[in-house]
Design a protein around this motif. Structure first.
Motif, mmCIF file in Angstrom:
data_model
loop_
_atom_site.group_PDB
_atom_site.id
_atom_site.type_symbol
_atom_site.label_atom_id
_atom_site.label_comp_id
_atom_site.label_asym_id
_atom_site.label_seq_id
_atom_site.Cartn_x
_atom_site.Cartn_y
_atom_site.Cartn_z
ATOM 1 N N PRO A 113 57.311 36.528 34.606
ATOM 2 C CA PRO A 113 56.834 35.295 35.247
ATOM 3 C C PRO A 113 57.327 35.203 36.685
ATOM 4 O O PRO A 113 58.452 35.579 37.004
ATOM 5 C CB PRO A 113 57.451 34.198 34.368
ATOM 6 N N GLY A 114 56.442 34.718 37.534
ATOM 7 C CA GLY A 114 56.778 34.636 38.953
ATOM 8 C C GLY A 114 56.207 35.778 39.764
ATOM 9 O O GLY A 114 56.144 35.692 41.001
ATOM 10 N N LEU A 115 55.788 36.863 39.090
ATOM 11 C CA LEU A 115 55.121 37.971 39.780
ATOM 12 C C LEU A 115 53.634 37.664 39.868
ATOM 13 O O LEU A 115 52.953 37.617 38.849
ATOM 14 C CB LEU A 115 55.341 39.276 39.022
ATOM 15 N N PRO A 116 53.093 37.421 41.064
ATOM 16 C CA PRO A 116 51.666 37.104 41.181
ATOM 17 C C PRO A 116 50.799 38.247 40.661
ATOM 18 O O PRO A 116 51.128 39.429 40.846
ATOM 19 C CB PRO A 116 51.469 36.896 42.684
ATOM 20 N N LEU A 139 45.890 33.811 37.286
ATOM 21 C CA LEU A 139 45.733 34.739 38.395
ATOM 22 C C LEU A 139 45.428 33.969 39.674
ATOM 23 O O LEU A 139 44.671 32.995 39.662
ATOM 24 C CB LEU A 139 44.624 35.748 38.116
ATOM 25 N N GLU A 140 45.997 34.405 40.786
ATOM 26 C CA GLU A 140 45.789 33.709 42.054
ATOM 27 C C GLU A 140 44.730 34.364 42.930
ATOM 28 O O GLU A 140 44.255 33.759 43.876
ATOM 29 C CB GLU A 140 47.092 33.607 42.835
ATOM 30 N N ARG A 141 44.346 35.611 42.599
ATOM 31 C CA ARG A 141 43.344 36.307 43.414
ATOM 32 C C ARG A 141 42.494 37.203 42.541
ATOM 33 O O ARG A 141 42.967 37.793 41.567
ATOM 34 C CB ARG A 141 44.017 37.143 44.502
ATOM 35 N N VAL A 142 41.217 37.334 42.934
ATOM 36 C CA VAL A 142 40.284 38.225 42.253
ATOM 37 C C VAL A 142 39.702 39.190 43.278
ATOM 38 O O VAL A 142 39.199 38.772 44.323
ATOM 39 C CB VAL A 142 39.150 37.434 41.574
ATOM 40 N N VAL A 143 39.801 40.486 42.975
ATOM 41 C CA VAL A 143 39.116 41.500 43.782
ATOM 42 C C VAL A 143 37.718 41.651 43.200
ATOM 43 O O VAL A 143 37.556 42.039 42.047
ATOM 44 C CB VAL A 143 39.852 42.852 43.747
ATOM 45 N N LEU A 144 36.714 41.322 43.982
ATOM 46 C CA LEU A 144 35.345 41.260 43.472
ATOM 47 C C LEU A 144 34.813 42.624 43.079
ATOM 48 O O LEU A 144 35.213 43.660 43.617
ATOM 49 C CB LEU A 144 34.422 40.658 44.527
ATOM 50 N N ARG A 158 31.689 28.147 46.857
ATOM 51 C CA ARG A 158 31.334 26.737 46.660
ATOM 52 C C ARG A 158 31.865 26.195 45.335
ATOM 53 O O ARG A 158 31.997 24.986 45.171
ATOM 54 C CB ARG A 158 29.808 26.560 46.715
ATOM 55 N N HIS A 159 32.172 27.085 44.391
ATOM 56 C CA HIS A 159 32.545 26.643 43.049
ATOM 57 C C HIS A 159 33.968 27.022 42.633
ATOM 58 O O HIS A 159 34.358 26.765 41.487
ATOM 59 C CB HIS A 159 31.568 27.227 42.014
ATOM 60 N N THR A 160 34.724 27.636 43.511
ATOM 61 C CA THR A 160 36.086 28.022 43.147
ATOM 62 C C THR A 160 36.960 28.077 44.385
ATOM 63 O O THR A 160 36.467 28.314 45.491
ATOM 64 C CB THR A 160 36.105 29.394 42.438
ATOM 65 N N ASP A 161 38.266 27.846 44.175
ATOM 66 C CA ASP A 161 39.203 27.982 45.280
ATOM 67 C C ASP A 161 40.181 29.127 45.064
ATOM 68 O O ASP A 161 41.160 29.271 45.790
ATOM 69 C CB ASP A 161 39.973 26.677 45.521
ATOM 70 N N VAL A 162 39.923 29.987 44.059
ATOM 71 C CA VAL A 162 40.753 31.158 43.866
ATOM 72 C C VAL A 162 40.580 32.085 45.064
ATOM 73 O O VAL A 162 39.520 32.109 45.706
ATOM 74 C CB VAL A 162 40.382 31.882 42.558
#
Length: 411
Positions: A113-116, A139-144, A158-162
């Motif tokens: 825990p604490g590792l992004p 998860l804080e980021r997604v690689v598309l 428009r639908h997410t702030d990740v």
């Protein structure tokens, strides 16, 4: 005057500790590396924990970040030891881990825990519902997925702030988001567990076989084909990417050279900074495009960003264009009194060659080499030995870390 407040990150590959330092020196905000396990580049110069510590210290001292790719598709037994691996990354100070397998994601979240955690492109995230799901999982980021277009990214934003990360330059896998089984089938090497043999880059011929086992017609043997995509280059579309809401611009290439890493990071650093400083008056600098053609690569396209790729986005027949320079060395020291540069050789060069020096912040100047000495000041005509130390006169100041290219005939 409008400026861009949330400047996107320039994220560069780093296959070795040397490449990590070069990428950061040449403008990368962050680098991604591999460890000794759980990554998809087993043949890259993957990092030991001690090398990670040194890399993290170097990066953090320069306000840059380090991410570790642990993006295999895990089979039975592959997750053994993953918890301790992620805990060690957290202790070292790694800024995030890039994962695709749900089991490894869960292990990282629960045991470190604490590792992004960032979702790898291998997971094929291609709609905002998927992005929101992974954000809800922590998860804080997604690689598309590499198959996503610009308009789809706008809809996602428009639908997410990740945080959204997207590939903007480099080699592209012919398989859907890199999930390929050609290597497994033809070479017994599992691409999804780090063993890709790059079978799509091999040369093939076509045969017409209307009756099973009967070869009727052979294509011209002089025009073999591959199942291989050309490289991606979005340098001409930086405004579209930024305005669409991409937070991180990812450059492919953990197995590429320091010449590639320094050049590409340098170019995208200039473009991002220029647009964010003054979007209304931004103009593409043709020198940026020319610069990208100075490194070894295939032809370039925009992938799926503006529609489905065509035959022009695959490698057929002869190359349409070749790199215009060869990487030959790096500056180790400079004596301003003697106007003498100490060079570590990386490729053969010598007296009479036209040499371009380049460095961070897009500095360039060209010299015609008039003299050359080895490190004991013995006169040379050529520097033929790999990694040899030599000295050359220069008409303009250079700095340690600057690179040298030799001009070739452009084909």
């Amino acid at each position: 005057m409008r400026t861009i407040q949330n400047k996107p990150e320039v994220l560069a590959p780093a296959g070795t500790l040397e490449k990590l330092k070069v990428a950061i020196d040449y403008g990368a905000d962050a680098v991604y590396i591999g460890g000794d396990a759980y990554g998809l580049r087993t043949r890259a110069g993957n990092f030991s924990f001690d090398q990670m510590r040194e890399g993290v210290a170097y990066a953090h001292a320069r306000h840059a970040k380090v991410y570790v790719a642990a993006n295999i598709v895990a089979h039975e037994g592959d997750t053994a030891g993953a918890g301790r691996f992620f805990q060690t990354l957290r202790e070292i100070g790694i800024d995030a881990v890039i994962v695709s397998d749900p089991a490894l994601i869960e292990i990282a979240i629960l045991e470190a825990p604490g590792l992004p955690v960032h979702l790898s492109t291998q997971a094929s995230a291609a709609n905002y519902e998927t992005l929101n799901f992974w954000q809800s999982e922590g998860l804080e980021r997604v690689v598309l997925a590499r198959e996503v277009g610009i308009e789809e990214i706008k809809e996602m934003r428009r639908h997410t702030d990740v945080q959204i990360e997207a590939f903007i330059h480099g080699a592209m896998c012919i398989g859907y988001s890199g999930r390929c089984v050609l290597s497994n089938h033809m070479s017994m090497r599992d691409a999804n567990r780090g063993g890709c043999a790059q079978n799509c880059r091999w040369k093939y011929d076509l045969f017409e076989m209307p009756t099973a086992g009967q070869r009727e017609e052979e294509t011209d043997a002089k025009t073999p084909f591959t199942m291989s995509a050309v490289d991606m280059a979005m340098i001409e579309h930086i405004p579209d990417l930024i305005e669409a809401g991409v937070n991180s611009f990812k450059i492919e290439g953990r197995m590429k050279s320091i010449h590639y890493v320094s050049t590409v990071a340098n170019v995208y650093r200039q473009a991002v900074d220029s647009y964010c400083a003054d979007p209304e008056h931004y103009q593409l600098d043709p020198a940026w495009v020319d610069e990208l053609w100075k490194v070894a690569q295939r032809e370039m396209s925009t992938g799926f960003y503006y529609g489905t790729p065509t035959a022009d986005d695959e490698l057929f027949g002869k190359r349409r264009k070749r790199p215009s320079y060869a990487f030959v060395g790096e500056v180790m020291a400079y004596d301003p009194a003697k106007k003498l540069a100490t060079i570590r050789q990386r490729n053969n060069f010598g007296v009479g060659d036209q040499i371009e020096f380049y460095g961070p912040h897009f500095t360039h100047h060209t010299e015609t080499l008039t003299q050359l000495w080895d490190e004991d000041y013995d006169i040379l005509l050529r520097a033929p030995d790999a990694m040899m130390i030599c000295k050359v006169p220069v008409t303009q100041p250079v700095k340690p870390g600057d690179m040298l290219r030799r001009a070739n005939q452009l084909v």
